[in-house]
Structures are given as structure tokens and as C-alpha cells.
Design an enzyme around this catalytic site. Structure first.
Site, PDB file in Angstrom:
ATOM      1  N   HIS A 175      -3.043 -14.388  -6.236  1.00 30.31           N
ATOM      2  CA  HIS A 175      -2.734 -13.699  -7.588  1.00 30.31           C
ATOM      3  C   HIS A 175      -1.335 -14.679  -7.974  1.00 30.31           C
ATOM      4  CE1 HIS A 175      -0.525 -11.024  -9.579  1.00 30.31           C
ATOM      5  NE2 HIS A 175       0.578 -10.861  -9.075  1.00 30.31           N
ATOM      6  N   TYR A 202       2.514  -8.223 -15.290  1.00 35.08           N
ATOM      7  CA  TYR A 202       3.907  -7.478 -15.097  1.00 35.08           C
ATOM      8  C   TYR A 202       4.775  -8.477 -15.239  1.00 35.08           C
ATOM      9  CZ  TYR A 202       3.319  -9.341 -10.364  1.00 35.08           C
ATOM     10  OH  TYR A 202       3.219 -10.078  -9.271  1.00 35.08           O
ATOM     11  N   ASP A 239     -14.931  20.279   6.749  1.00 32.69           N
ATOM     12  CA  ASP A 239     -15.516  21.478   7.060  1.00 32.69           C
ATOM     13  C   ASP A 239     -17.137  20.988   7.162  1.00 32.69           C
ATOM     14  OD1 ASP A 239     -16.172  20.530   4.352  1.00 32.69           O
ATOM     15  OD2 ASP A 239     -16.355  22.509   3.610  1.00 32.69           O
TER      16      ASP A 239
END
Length: 814
Positions: free
Chosen positions: A222, A256, A546
Site C-alpha cells: 500500500h 488519506y 440457535d
């Protein structure tokens, strides 16, 4: 005191050493192949952005704890966490709408977050060109983690409690005595251990293979770059403060930004995926500062630089001074990997963890190791959540690559992956495609969502007055009004549903009954032919799953389960006189439900299918035509009918047989969207969505499935008996506006204050409104008005008694 060896002294390993020693397990040895504390892994180069808000409640909680813990750490060189805040900007209408959704997540999970105008964004971050943005999402408590300082501060604290730190110590292998871990072998000798934790970062998958464990992660490169000096930043920060502007995300361009005193750091996900070949890693990074930093590829960064300069014009005269392609881990679904090796007790993993979630993951792992149960639900990160195909190298690579590409994308909650589709198909799949099925994917299975073959029926029903909601563009994605018609027709006539993807196990042997009695909450030791709804709990009384348990013989049971985690849990507790096997792939299941279900099936079956002869929650082996089947009179949609199980080779013939018999009754195929809306009408829960291990049965409305008086004590019983009354409970709410739609995780407010969140929802064709489940304070009463925030809109709803449809159960028991 147990001896623990933690492999990896990055941010996860050091956090874990701190959490373990804080709980009194002080015989901890932290080892790393590199130096302390810049060991050469992902922590050593991490930019340290911590954005807490996440669509996952669990991941948000991990990040929140990381912020809280790192904020309190002390380091001689300065801060370990700098709460500069977070700012995400939108340059498209779709992104702005998504920021509204993120505000909803923040409210649901208790994070302070607000939408801002372009001017307000620029007031917080003056480098932004307001002409380029439509608005922003601001989270004041987010900020920058100084990963190396946080790692050292935690490691030193653990060391002060008795832990041993061992740098330049490569672990060569794991030792065991045939039953469990006994230690690790290093170049310097053996380190004895009762517990070994692999927190080796992107080396983890390679290391875990030594003990036969597949870690579905891919190391990915990255890009991260630092600019030269930016004139507008000069004088704003000192070397010690380093940053004052909010961390900034420009997700429309996969970017960013963070400050480095008077320079900017820029991270980009906009480049091509770069999976790392670990066999070449040391050679590929030989000229770089550390093994986690690969050579920078300028050509991949060029588009990102242009996009960055458009948003931040101050970059116009700047240049990149330092840059690298940094390695970190991606998984097929974007979540971390946590848990204990099933075949090698004592070997644990805490992998694919970003700095953002590191302390939270470490805390949960420490609780899991010491107490047997973490205090937070971790099923999204469970090591054994993946199906067999999802652990194959091809699947891990392709899906992790897609996860990288989509890391900053706007992802719809009903948007399914595109990589490696069609891996698992039921024997009915050919008929599905002929009938125009639109497929969702789950657990590798292709699952029909609706059928285009029902479009003519749908139009006729709409012309006759069946209401169809006017959905907005977002709620209308991956949805069709045909599903409303399918649900309505199930209630009015009869429909057939492919239930093959439901996980099912065979549990047999002389100890099968007592084993299932001990593992589940209800009484399953009943007559042959009984079917029982029951729960799997953890030791703290939380709902792990469940189940439906059908007794098909004195020592033979068929268990309807939810995921591979159920097989893992049962396998860990299984005695030697019990055989447990997954029979899902070798069988198929067709649900036939609706008022005319008996008329469709009775002519095909030699047995009496009347209510008196074949009662609700009963099962039997029989035949439909010449096909041997097991029929269970259960219904997740709340209508008369049966689940019909057969060996897979009979599947195609079974579908055609039922379809032909049902033709005079206008039987239709129906899909998952109709199925979901019908089960919500009936108040039936979906594990993993409506309730998890975070919840106990009484809170989830499932205490009817708990039998304290049965002869066998069950896992979690003691915790339930001493539990306080639940502060929140799962409730059904019905929306006022017929067109209102929610998709899950939206905040629910009472009197203007957020008090809970939506879990799942569906449009009810029966009442013409959306019904949703929401976790709400227990004092909320039937009839109370609540409001739900949905992508910038607000919808009113009322708390409703359950079930909303057919509370007397007359439809299902006729």
C-alpha cells in the site's frame, strides 16, 4: 501460573502482553525476529490513522478501546495518541449520502460524529478547496496513534509486571506433546509455554502453516508518501506535537492525509492491488529500511498525486520527498483473525489487525485465553468463520484483492462479492436460472433473492391492489418489488424455497443425546421424530448460535446450524462416543410453505400429512413419489408447511416433482428477500444479525428456548441463573410511512436521544409497512413512538407486540 509466549512485538503483540500481565498472567515472553520496537513489521511504518466509526459494532468497539487506552499511555518521547479528530469529505452526491449513513453508525455505536458544510470542513482543515467538496463527516475523538511509542509503552509496562522481552529471536517451530502446545523452538533453544500466540502480522500465515493452520490473509503493498515542506503548514506544529489538523480521508479518490510537522503524509489505495510473495520478500526489500517496506512505484502514485493536489491546492508546488509501498494484511471479508487452533490447543492467533483495532483485539484475546470467553462478540473475527472453499489459496487471494480494491468504496449492505461466484450451487440451481433468479451469495452458496418468472404474477397482484413501497434509489438496489408479491403469495397460496444452503450436521452415537443436552439450552432428549428449537451458549451465557435439533433415531440427530463456527464449537466439546459430521453438501432442502402446502404434498406422500397425524415440530422419514425424504414440519416463514430433505442426487427430481404437483395450486418459487420479510413478520430471529454472543436469551426474546429444569446442566446455565435483568431487549417496530425503508444498523431515538439501533428489517406484504428489529432499552413499551435516522431522513415507527403477524399461530398449526 501458565507460561505464555507471544510471537511478534508489533502493536498487537505488545498490546496483548500488556493485557495478559494486567490480568495477573505475568509469565509472558514476548519474542520478535527484529529489534525492539521498530521490528520491521507493519507497525514500524504504520501512519497511525484511527477512525473509530465502522459498519461493524465490534470493530468500532475495538477502535474505541484503542483510543481510550493509547490516550492514557506515557512515553518519554511524547504522545502515543494525538486526538486531532477525523474528517472525511465527500466530492460526490453518493459519498455525501454515505456520510449520512456513517453518522448513523456513529450514533448507533456511541461515537461522537457530525456532518459539516464545506465551509465548516475548511475551518477545521484550511488546506481543503471548498469548491471541490459537498460536505464532510467529523469525529472529534479520532486521531493519530504513534504506533511505536504505544508498542513500547505497553511492552515496558508488561515488563515491569514480570514479562520478558526477547528481540532478535526468531521462532523456528512450535512444540507440542500430541495433545497441546508445550513451547516454541528458537535458534537459541526452547522456550516452554502452555500458550503460544501468533501475532506475527503479515508473516503469520506463513508461520501458522507449520502447525497445519490456514490463516486466510494476504500481505498487500500500500502506497505511502511524504511531501516536502508545505508553506501553509510552516509554524503550525512543533516536532513534538507533529500534527494539529484532523486526519483527512478523501475516499472518493481512495486517499488519506496526515500531518508530519510542516509536511503531509499521503496514503493511497487507488493503485492496482499488489499482493506480496512472501518467498521473495527479503530479496525484494533488501535495499529498503525494513522488510515491511517495498520499493515505491512512482507510476502507480501519479494519479493519486493529481487527485490530492485537486483537493489540497497547497500541494501544487510540493513534491514527494520520501515514499514506499508498505505491507499489511488483508482478509477475504476485511475482518481480523482471532481464536485458538482446534487441533492444537494452546496455539492462538491474533492476526490481520490494524493499529486502529489493536488494543481492542488484544483485550478480547486476553479475555478469551484467560476467561474462556471475550467480553465482546467476536464472531466476525473468528478464526473458524470461513467455509472450506474460503480457505483455499485461490479464494483468499482473489477475495482479499477485491477487499483491497473496495476498501474505500461505498458498499451497499446487500452488495455481494463478485469474485469466485458460483462455487456452491444446490441441485435446484438449473431450475433457478431457468426461472430468472437473481442471486445473492452467502457462505459460498448461490441463493435466489427473487425470481423474474414471478413478474407477471406480481403485476397482477399490484393491479388488484397489493401495495408495493416506493423505495428510494439506495433501498431499491439489489431489491425487486417482485419479492413483495412472492411474500404475499406465500401467505395466500403456496411457494417453494431453496433451503439447501442452511448448514446441517449429523450427530450420532451412544452419547449423542447427552452431548446435545449438555451443549444446548432446550430439552432435546425427546421422542424419535421430535424437532426442538434450542440455543448454543458460551460460558458467559451469550448466544453463540440457535439450532433446530431433529431426533431421527434413538442415537441419531440432525442439527440445523448457522456457520462453520458451530461445527468448531461442537467439535471442541464432543466426547469420543459421538460422531459429528457436516452433511450440508451431500443433501438438499426444499421448503414448501403456505395455506395450500398440504394440498401440494399430500398426493405425493404415502403418509398422513394431516395436522393430527403429522404435528408441528415433528419429523419423519418417508417418500415423496419415489424419492426418499426426511420431512420436518417447521416453518421459518410462519406458514403451514414442511422442510423436505433429500440426498443431493434426488434434488432435481424433487424440485420438478413438487413443482408439477403444485402447478394446479399456482405454486411459485420464492427467494431470500421474501423469506426474510416473512420471518420478521413472525418474530423469528436471525443469529449473527439480530443477536450474537453479546446477548443473552432473555434479552433476545428467546428465553422460551431455555429449560433450566432439564436433567442435564448445559453450557452457560450458571451464568444465566446469576444474570441481572437485561438493560436492553430486542423489539419489533413498525414504521408509519408505507414507503419507509431501513437496511440495518440505523440509530433509533426516543425523545430525541439515541437509545438503540436496527438489526434487520423487511417490508411486510401482509401489513404494508416495513417491520424492523431494534435493540432498545427494556423499559420501552408497546406503542411507544421512536424515530429512525436513515441517510439524512427521519422515519417514525412504533414499538409493536410480537409477532406482528398471526400472534395466535393459527396459520402455522392448521
Amino acid at each position: 501460573m501458565p507460561k505464555v509466549v507471544v510471537i511478534g512485538a508489533g502493536i498487537v503483540g505488545t498490546s496483548l502482553a500488556d493485557e495478559l500481565t494486567a490480568r495477573g498472567w505475568t509469565d509472558v515472553t514476548l519474542v520478535d525476529r527484529g529489534p525492539l520496537f521498530a521490528t520491521g513489521g507493519s507497525t514500524s511504518h504504520a501512519p497511525g490513522l484511527v477512525f473509530q466509526t465502522n459498519p461493524s459494532k465490534t470493530m468500532t468497539a475495538f477502535a474505541r478501546y484503542t483510543v481510550e487506552k493509547f490516550s492514557a499511555l506515557q512515553h518519554p518521547d511524547g504522545w502515543a495518541f494525538n486526538p486531532v479528530g477525523g474528517l472525511e469529505v465527500a466530492t460526490t452526491a453518493e459519498r455525501l449520502a454515505d456520510l449520512h449513513r456513517k453518522v448513523g453508525w456513529a450514533q448507533s455505536w456511541g461515537i461522537d460524529g457530525h456532518l459539516l458544510s464545506p465551509a465548516e470542513c475548511a475551518a477545521l482543515h484550511p488546506l481543503i478547496d471548498t469548491d471541490r467538496i459537498l460536505g464532510g463527516f467529523h469525529t472529534p475523538a479520532d486521531g493519530l496513534a504513534k504506533a511505536l511509542r504505544a508498542a513500547e509503552a505497553q511492552a515496558r509496562r508488561a515488563e515491569a509486571r514480570g514479562a520478558t522481552l526477547r528481540p532478535h529471536t526468531e521462532v523456528l517451530g512450535v512444540l507440542d506433546n500430541g495433545r497441546r502446545v508445550t513451547g516454541v523452538r528458537t535458534a537459541d533453544g526452547v522456550l516452554e509455554a502452555d500458550v503460544v500466540v501468533c501475532a506475527a502480522g503479515f508473516w503469520g500465515a506463513q508461520f501458522a502453516r507449520q502447525v497445519g493452520l490456514v490463516l486466510p490473509l494476504v500481505p498487500m503493498a500500500h502506497q505511502y508518501a511524504r511531501t516536502g515542506q508545505i508553506a501553509e503548514l510552516v509554524g503550525r506544529n512543533t516536532e513534538r506535537t507533529e500534527a494539529g489538523l484532523p486526519i483527512l480521508r478523501h475516499q472518493d479518490q481512495d486517499l488519506y492525509f496526515r500531518e508530519h510537522v510542516d509536511r503531509l503524509g499521503i496514503g493511497s489505495y487507488s493503485h492496482r492491488p499488489m499482493p506480496v510473495d512472501m518467498t521473495h520478500l527479503l530479496a525484494d526489500t533488501a535495499g529498503e529500511p525494513m522488510p515491511s517496506m517495498m520499493p515505491f512505484t512512482e507510476e502507480d502514485f501519479a494519479p493519486a498525486w493529481r487527485a490530492a493536489a485537486e483537493l489540497l491546492p497547497a500541494l501544487g508546488d510540493a513534491k514527494v520527498e520520501e515514499a514506499f509501498n508498505g505491507i499489511f494484511s488483508f482478509t477475504p471479508d476485511g475482518f481480523s483473525l482471532m481464536g485458538e487452533h482446534r487441533e492444537l490447543p494452546g496455539f492462538w492467533v491474533a492476526e490481520a489487525v490494524w493499529v486502529t483495532h489493536s488494543a481492542g483485539v488484544a483485550k478480547a484475546t486476553a479475555e478469551w485465553i484467560i476467561d474462556g470467553t471475550p467480553s465482546i462478540d467476536t464472531h466476525e473475527c473468528d478464526l473458524y468463520r470461513f467455509e472450506d472453499a474460503a480457505r483455499s489459496p485461490e479464494f483468499v487471494l482473489q477475495t482479499s484483492t477485491q477487499a483491497f480494491v473496495e476498501v474505500y468504496d461505498v458498499i451497499h449492505p446487500h452488495q455481494h462479492r463478485t469474485a469466485l461466484r458460483g462455487l456452491r450451487t444446490s441441485p435446484f440451481h438449473h431450475r433457478h436460472t431457468e426461472l430468472g433468479a437473481y442471486f445473492f451469495e452467502g457462505g459460498g452458496w448461490e441463493r435466489p433473492a427473487w425470481f423474474e418468472s414471478n413478474s407477471t404474477l406480481a403485476q397482477r397482484l399490484f393491479d388488484d391492489g397489493l401495495a408495493v413501497p416506493d423505495r428510494d434509489e439506495w433501498a431499491g438496489r439489489f431489491w425487486s418489488p417482485i419479492s413483495v408479491a412472492e411474500a404475499h403469495w406465500t401467505r395466500q397460496s403456496v411457494a417453494m424455497y431453496d433451503m439447501t444452503p442452511l448448514t446441517r450436521y449429523e450427530v450420532c452415537g451412544p452419547g449423542a443425546a447427552s452431548f446435545l443436552q449438555r451443549m444446548t439450552t432446550n430439552n432435546v432428549d425427546k421422542s424419535v421424530g421430535s424437532v426442538t428449537y434450542t440455543l448454543l451458549l458460551d460460558d458467559a451465557g451469550g448466544i453463540r448460535s440457535d439450532l433446530t435439533v431433529a431426533r431421527l433415531g434413538p442415537d441419531t440427530f440432525q442439527v440445523g446450524a448457522n456457520s462453520p463456527m458451530d461445527l468448531d464449537w461442537l467439535s471442541r466439546h464432543k466426547p469420543s462416543d459421538v460422531m459429528l459430521r457436516d452433511i450440508t453438501g451431500g443433501t438438499c432442502c426444499l421448503g414448501v410453505w403456505g395455506p395450500k402446502a398440504r394440498e401440494v404434498l399430500a398426493p405425493l406422500c404415502p403418509d398422513d400429512l394431516s395436522h393430527g397425524a403429522f404435528g408441528y415440530f415433528r419429523a419423519r422419514h418417508t417418500h415423496l413419489g419415489a424419492i426418499p425424504v426426511t420431512m420436518m414440519r417447521v416453518s421459518y416463514v410462519g406458514e403451514l408447511g414442511w422442510e423436505i430433505y433429500a440426498s443431493a442426487e434426488y434434488g432435481a427430481a424433487l424440485w420438478d416433482l413438487v413443482a408439477e404437483s403444485g402447478a394446479p395450486h399456482d405454486i411459485i418459487p420464492a427467494g431470500r428477500i421474501a423469506f426474510n420479510s416473512l420471518r420478521i413478520e413472525k418474530g423469528y430471529r436471525s443469529w449473527g444479525t439480530d443477536m450474537t454472543a453479546e446477548h443473552r436469551p432473555a434479552a433476545a426474546g428467546l428465553d422460551f428456548a431455555v429449560r433450566f429444569g432439564k436433567d442435564t446442566d448445559f453450557v452457560g446455565k450458571e451464568a444465566l441463573q446469576t444474570a441481572a435483568a437485561p438493560a436492553t431487549t430486542l423489539r419489533s417496530i413498525v414504521f408509519d410511512d408505507p414507503d419507509a425503508a431501513v437496511l440495518g444498523k440505523e440509530p433509533v431515538s426516543l425523545g430525541g436521544t439515541c437509545v438503540g439501533y436496527i438489526t434487520s428489517a423487511g417490508h411486510s406484504a401482509t401489513i404494508g409497512r416495513t417491520i424492523a428489529y431494534a435493540w432498545l432499552p427494556s423499559h420501552v413499551a408497546v406503542g411507544d413512538v421512536v424515530t429512525v435516522a436513515y441517510r439524512g431522513a427521519t422515519h417514525a415507527a412504533r414499538v409493536h407486540a410480537e409477532p406482528v403477524v398471526d400472534p395466535e399461530m393459527t396459520r402455522i398449526k392448521r
